[in-house]
Design an enzyme around this catalytic site. Structure first.
Site, PDB file in Angstrom:
ATOM      1  N   SER A 213       0.814  -1.147   0.080  1.00  0.00           N
ATOM      2  CA  SER A 213       0.089  -0.060   0.065  1.00  0.00           C
ATOM      3  C   SER A 213       0.768   1.335   0.083  1.00  0.00           C
ATOM      4  O   SER A 213       0.578   2.141  -0.545  1.00  0.00           O
ATOM      5  CB  SER A 213      -0.851  -0.050   1.213  1.00  0.00           C
ATOM      6  OG  SER A 213      -1.697  -0.947   1.270  1.00  0.00           O
ATOM      7  N   HIS A 268       1.296   4.595   4.275  1.00  0.00           N
ATOM      8  CA  HIS A 268       0.440   5.440   3.440  1.00  0.00           C
ATOM      9  C   HIS A 268       0.950   6.819   3.255  1.00  0.00           C
ATOM     10  O   HIS A 268       1.170   7.204   2.089  1.00  0.00           O
ATOM     11  CB  HIS A 268      -1.029   5.143   3.446  1.00  0.00           C
ATOM     12  CG  HIS A 268      -1.585   3.922   3.559  1.00  0.00           C
ATOM     13  ND1 HIS A 268      -3.095   3.537   4.064  1.00  0.00           N
ATOM     14  CD2 HIS A 268      -0.874   2.619   3.274  1.00  0.00           C
ATOM     15  CE1 HIS A 268      -3.276   2.349   3.874  1.00  0.00           C
ATOM     16  NE2 HIS A 268      -1.960   1.774   3.481  1.00  0.00           N
TER      17      HIS A 268
END
Length: 290
Positions: A213, A268
């Site tokens: 991610s 992230h």
């Protein structure tokens, strides 16, 4: 000279080169890591040449390129993009395959003995209960030359949906970057965004995290920033909005209530910022060369 694009070696650019000559465009085609890199002279010609190249690449006949080719037919779609395949983006494809194999071998994190070989530090060897302990653990791990641990958390996934979502997004964005900008830049971008995501995530929450991610957020930031100056990647504008909203939602207890697990928010955010930073460096280099 201004860099326009990196085109796979399998594409026959000779008719396009002759077309550039006929238009009086000063250009150079260099060979780099399995790609043909097109440079032109004249900032005012960047967009017209980019559009013409896009139309040429979209013509299914370009591999056999007829002698009579003069002006490509009108293309549909977004300038600067063609559908990449595994041969055009082998690194991106291999990274996704590696993540799938690791997910299978670790049974999505259930096989702890194998999983801890890939976490950023081994939690059975180092105390990680506080920030100070985590700094010491990371320093000690790197001192033991276990350098792979900085990157291998990217290969860990803890559910099939986690793997599928990351794999699809990485292929959609990463294959375009590798096919157009070259493998070297894609490898560098993955390294930068992986480190930019994994290290902050570990220091803030410990070693029990994983997934692509952070890299996905990084390539998203890079593509979004690149398109602001010169649209060349296929990139729905709403995608960045959705990604940022999801990032903000991850800071609330909502994701844990819905998914039963917390999100790697630092990975992230760190990946996104790292991708944007790499994009700024590339943009500055391109402007300097232009």
């Amino acid at each position: 000279m201004i860099r326009i694009a990196a085109i796979p070696e399998r594409v026959n650019l000779e008719p396009f080169r002759r077309w550039l000559d006929s238009q009086g465009v000063t250009h150079v085609i260099e060979h780099e890591e399995g790609h043909q890199v097109l440079f032109i002279k004249g900032e005012q010609l960047r967009q017209p040449v980019t559009d013409a190249l896009s139309r040429y690449l979209d013509d299914p006949r370009h591999a056999g390129a007829p002698e009579g080719f003069t002006k490509p037919r009108q293309r549909r779609g977004i300038p600067g993009h063609w559908q990449a395949g595994p041969k055009d983006a082998p690194f991106t494809f291999a990274l996704i395959v590696a993540a799938a194999l690791v997910a299978w071998m670790t049974a999505f994190g259930a096989r702890e003995q194998l999983m801890v070989l890939l976490t950023i530090v081994n939690p059975y060897e180092w105390p990680v209960a506080s920030f100070e302990y985590r700094v010491e653990a990371l320093t000690g791990t790197l001192g033991n030359l276990q350098l792979w641990r900085l990157l291998t958390p990217d290969l860990l996934h803890f559910s099939l949906m986690h793997l599928i979502f990351n794999g699809v997004m990485l292929w959609f964005l990463g294959s375009q970057i590798e096919a157009m900008d070259g493998r070297r830049h894609m490898v560098t971008l993955v390294l930068v965004t992986s480190l930019g995501g994994n290290i902050p995530q570990f220091l803030l929450s410990g070693p029990l995290f994983g997934g692509l991610s952070g890299v996905v957020y990084g390539v998203l930031g890079y593509v979004w920033l690149s398109n602001q100056r010169r649209p060349r990647f296929q990139f729905p504008p709403a995608l960045m909005t959705v990604a940022v909203v999801w990032l903000l939602i991850g800071l609330t207890p909502l994701t844990e209530a819905l998914l039963g697990a917390s999100m790697a928010n630092a990975a992230h955010l760190g990946g996104l910022l790292s991708g944007l930073a790499y994009g700024l460096v590339r943009l500055a280099n391109d402007m300097r060369r232009g």
